[in-house]
Scaffold this active site. Structure first.
Site, PDB file in Angstrom:
ATOM      1  N   PHE A   1       8.050   5.496  -4.389  1.00 17.82           N
ATOM      2  CA  PHE A   1       6.935   5.883  -3.509  1.00 17.82           C
ATOM      3  C   PHE A   1       7.418   6.548  -2.226  1.00 17.82           C
ATOM      4  O   PHE A   1       6.711   6.536  -1.228  1.00 17.82           O
ATOM      5  CB  PHE A   1       6.059   4.659  -3.205  1.00 17.82           C
ATOM      6  CG  PHE A   1       5.745   3.838  -4.424  1.00 17.82           C
ATOM      7  CD1 PHE A   1       5.001   4.405  -5.443  1.00 17.82           C
ATOM      8  CD2 PHE A   1       6.214   2.554  -4.574  1.00 17.82           C
ATOM      9  CE1 PHE A   1       4.717   3.678  -6.590  1.00 17.82           C
ATOM     10  CE2 PHE A   1       5.943   1.824  -5.720  1.00 17.82           C
ATOM     11  CZ  PHE A   1       5.189   2.387  -6.728  1.00 17.82           C
TER      12      PHE A   1
ATOM     13  N   GLU B   1       0.962  12.226  -5.818  1.00 22.63           N
ATOM     14  CA  GLU B   1       0.477  11.745  -4.531  1.00 22.63           C
ATOM     15  C   GLU B   1      -0.985  12.065  -4.234  1.00 22.63           C
ATOM     16  O   GLU B   1      -1.616  11.393  -3.419  1.00 22.63           O
ATOM     17  CB  GLU B   1       1.380  12.281  -3.415  1.00 22.63           C
ATOM     18  CG  GLU B   1       2.693  11.518  -3.401  1.00 22.63           C
ATOM     19  CD  GLU B   1       3.833  12.247  -2.711  1.00 22.63           C
ATOM     20  OE1 GLU B   1       4.256  11.791  -1.658  1.00 22.63           O
ATOM     21  OE2 GLU B   1       4.308  13.263  -3.233  1.00 22.63           O
TER      22      GLU B   1
HETATM   23 MO1  MOS Z   1       7.107  10.847  -2.102  1.00 16.87          MO
HETATM   24  S1  MOS Z   1       6.541   9.825  -0.398  1.00 16.87           S
HETATM   25  O1  MOS Z   1       7.091  12.436  -1.631  1.00 16.87           O
HETATM   26  O2  MOS Z   1       8.560  10.220  -2.631  1.00 16.87           O
END
Ligand code: MOS
Length: 696
Positions: A235, A662
């Site tokens: 993440f 995302e």
């Molecule tokens: Mo993500 S926060 O672009 O690994």
């Protein structure tokens, strides 16, 4: 051997490593046990600012089983790093509470834990400053913010336009610090042999990690091998090198033993990054018919004393809506806190909470439906750059979402609906995420028996990257996926960009397609004959990526939420989340749905649960585990639905895919907050939406 082009991109291929994972055969970083292994346990600073005066290492190395106790007084010297967070044990200065000040290496984990607990460190503590305030006297304008964006932008005369606007929204929003908590905490097994270092590390990018670690130890990158076939979530928190991996390599070098270092859940709250808290002021001016005349979005954020990490919080506002006069700005203050890091749509997630909440406030102020308000402010080209969009279907997402969600008969009156002891309301917000693509290399190989292998130092952090690259390769090679084996997660493979910025599919997919095309060309030249030793071709996309024509490339989406707020306790439950996304071609509907739903879940979590609470006196985040730092379970989100509108965008990459990792996160928190306002009439502008903010 030839079949129709591209039958597998778009198909619901099952995860190619699924059986390995569910049977426990998939090996994660911690599950490596080289001979002669020793265990490292770090010691963390107990002051938020000051100097380490002494460490009683002699006392603990006398304990049975202890191999070494290392602090800055006896640590191997590292080469200077651009990122001072990585100068681990190189100085006596303490920049934040929880910073590594020593490490104990022992024969067993238990022994190392006990010795680390006993290691006495003396500090000269100094007064600390850990509180983000918009009026902090040391606020400054960074030269640039992350991802290379300018800190500030301005078009026209926003101040005059604000003064003249018939309808004005002027509101300040706050998002708290938030900590990534992947299911697999960070772990490293570091093994030196001669001048070479092998790292089994839980990372989002083996190539990038090697490039960062090698120079710290005065080595060329080729001397470092990073192996990371499976990663249990990242993440963003595993995107860049962090102190733990440096500490593991340093401890292994000092002791001459292979060293294992696992970051505990508790330690993660200091040493593996977090999202900066933000204070955001949004001012929107509009005509009475809801047409925006001016948008001003200013963000105040923090970084550490060690390093400038400037989150790009207001950048989505440069993309979303038409308005002739506009300003965006970022201000930063350096505090005695850990360095923030990337976390789940960094910038876009907190920034769009503020903008999309303000849009809802504007809809209320103008008496216009919030879906209609957004459609009315749709720009013809990217508002600040003037560039044409490669594709943009926010309007399609809003309309499709409204239809599926049942938005049409919504009564906008707040606090007007109950279900049992709950006030019920609905909210909408837009989402967006930029489309990035980074240079990568890949190789494709054919064996005489008709099997293919594709190699690329990509990362599968649970997203399904390995699976979708198998589909991409199968189509490019015009064979069935069972004849293709994709290898990722090792610097012994062709170097590739990291899994970040939702850019994996675009970046790695391009390299895989080009390598496969080159291999087919080779095969063609040989009349389809595969030599006994096999045939291999490679590709490097640096030129192709560097020369792409200028377009504004972004994915868009619309998030709809229904919430129920308990009339007595103020407890908010998200009854329903529905998202519609326009993210180019969807390569695999199964893995894509899980990305969207996962993202929306994180967005819901941002709205209601996640909050790292800074203790001002103590100088540290109070939460140190999942009992105090709340993340949702399935019971918190009974009904999440993700849909998408397929786009045919020729300006992206050979797959026509935009990132999907995302965008699901972005806008969700605003949709929930807007639904809470609709349910209760209370506008919560600081996340998370706790019950005390509603009962008050
Ligand atoms: Mo993500 S926060 O672009 O690994």
């Amino acid at each position: 051997m030839k079949t129709e082009a591209r039958p597998y991109v778009g198909a619901a291929l099952e995860r190619v490593e699924g059986v390995e994972k569910v049977t426990g055969l998939a090996r994660y970083a911690y599950e490596n046990f080289p001979d002669d292994l020793a265990y490292a346990v770090p010691v963390q600073a107990t002051v938020a600012r000051g100097t380490v005066l002494a460490a009683d290492v002699d006392a603990v190395v006398r304990l049975p089983g202890v191999i070494a106790a290392i602090w800055h007084g006896n640590a191997p010297r590292l080469a200077p790093a651009d990122n001072a967070e990585l100068a681990v044990l190189q100085s006596d200065r303490v920049a934040y509470r929880g910073q590594y000040v020593a490490v104990v290496v022992a024969e067993t984990l238990q022994c190392a834990q006990e010795a680390a607990r006993l290691l006495r460190i003396d500090y000269d503590a100094e007064p600390h400053d850990v509180e983000l305030r918009a009026d902090h006297p040391e606020m400054y304008r960074p030269d640039r913010v992350n991802a290379g964006y300018p800190a500030d932008t301005e078009l026209g005369d926003p101040d005059a336009a604000l003064a003249a606007a018939p309808v004005l929204v002027d509101a300040t929003y706050r998002t708290p610090a938030e900590h990534n908590n992947p299911m697999e905490p960070h772990a490293t097994v570091a093994v030196w042999s001669g001048d070479g270092l092998t790292l089994h590390d839980s990372t989002q990018g083996v190539s990038a990690l090697r490039e960062t670690i090698a120079p710290l130890f005065g080595m060329p990158p080729d001397n470092v091998r990073v192996i990371s076939p499976h990663v249990g979530g990242g993440f963003g928190s595993k995107g860049a090198a962090l102190p733990p991996v440096v500490l593991a390599a340093l401890a292994a070098k000092h002791t001459g033993r292979p060293v294992k270092l696992a970051v505990t859940r508790q330690q993660m709250f200091a040493v593996t990054g977090y999202r900066t808290p933000t204070i955001q002021r949004v001012r929107l001016g509009a005509d009475t018919d809801g047409r925006l005349t001016v948008i001003v979005h200013e963000a105040f954020e923090q970084s550490s004393r060690l390093r400038e990490f400037a989150e790009q919080t207001t950048t989505p506002t440069r993309v979303m809506y038409a308005a002739p006069d506009r300003r965006t700005a970022h201000r930063l203050v350096r505090l005695d806190v850990p360095t923030p890091a990337w976390m789940r749509a960094p910038g876009e997630a907190p920034g769009m909470f503020a903008l999309e909440s303000a849009m809802d406030e504007l809809a209320v102020a103008c008496g216009i439906d919030p879906v209609e308000l957004r459609i009315r402010n749709e720009p013809a080209a990217e508002p600040e750059s003037g560039l044409p969009f490669s594709s943009r279907d926010l309007v399609g997402c809003l309309r499709e979402g409204a239809r599926r969600f049942g938005w049409a008969d919504r009564d906008p009156t707040p606090a007007a609906r109950t279900r049992g002891r709950m006030l019920v309301g609905t909210g909408v917000a837009a989402s967006m995420y930029p489309v990035y693509r980074r240079p990568s290399r890949a190789s494709a190989r054919c064996e005489p028996d008709g099997r293919f292998s594709v190699r690329i130092a990509a990362a599968d952090i649970g997203t399904g990257a390995r699976t979708i690259l198998t589909q991409v390769a199968a189509d490019a090679l015009r064979v069935t996926p069972d004849r293709v084996r994709v290898e990722v997660g090792d610097t012994a493979l062709p170097a590739a960009s990291l899994a970040g910025g939702s850019a994996g599919t675009a970046s790695w997919g391009t390299a895989v397609v080009r390598a496969c095309e080159a291999l087919l060309e080779e095969l063609d030249l040989r009349g389809g004959d595969v030599p006994a030793e096999g045939l291999e071709a490679t590709a490097d996309t640096a030129e192709e990526v560097g020369e792409q024509p200028e377009y504004a490339r972004h994915a868009f989406g619309a998030q709809f939420a229904e919430v129920g707020v308990d009339l007595d306790t103020g407890e908010t439950r998200v009854l329903r989340l529905l998202g519609v996304f326009a993210a180019g071609r969807i390569v695999n509907p199964v893995t894509a749905r899980s990305q969207f739903v996962g993202g929306m879940t994180m967005g819901m979590s941002m709205a209601l649960l996640e909050e790292s609470v800074m203790d001002r006196e103590f100088g540290d985040y109070l939460n140190h585990d999942l009992a105090q730092y709340h993340v949702p379970t399935a019971m918190d989100l009974p009904d999440v639905q993700a849909y998408w509108i397929e786009e045919d965008d020729p300006h992206l990459n050979p797959l026509g895919a935009k990132g999907i990792g995302e965008i699901g996160i972005v806008g969700t928190a605003a949709a929930v907050a807007n639904a809470v306002h609709h349910a209760t009439g209370v506008r919560v502008r600081d996340l998370p939406i706790r019950l005390d903010k509603l009962v008050r």
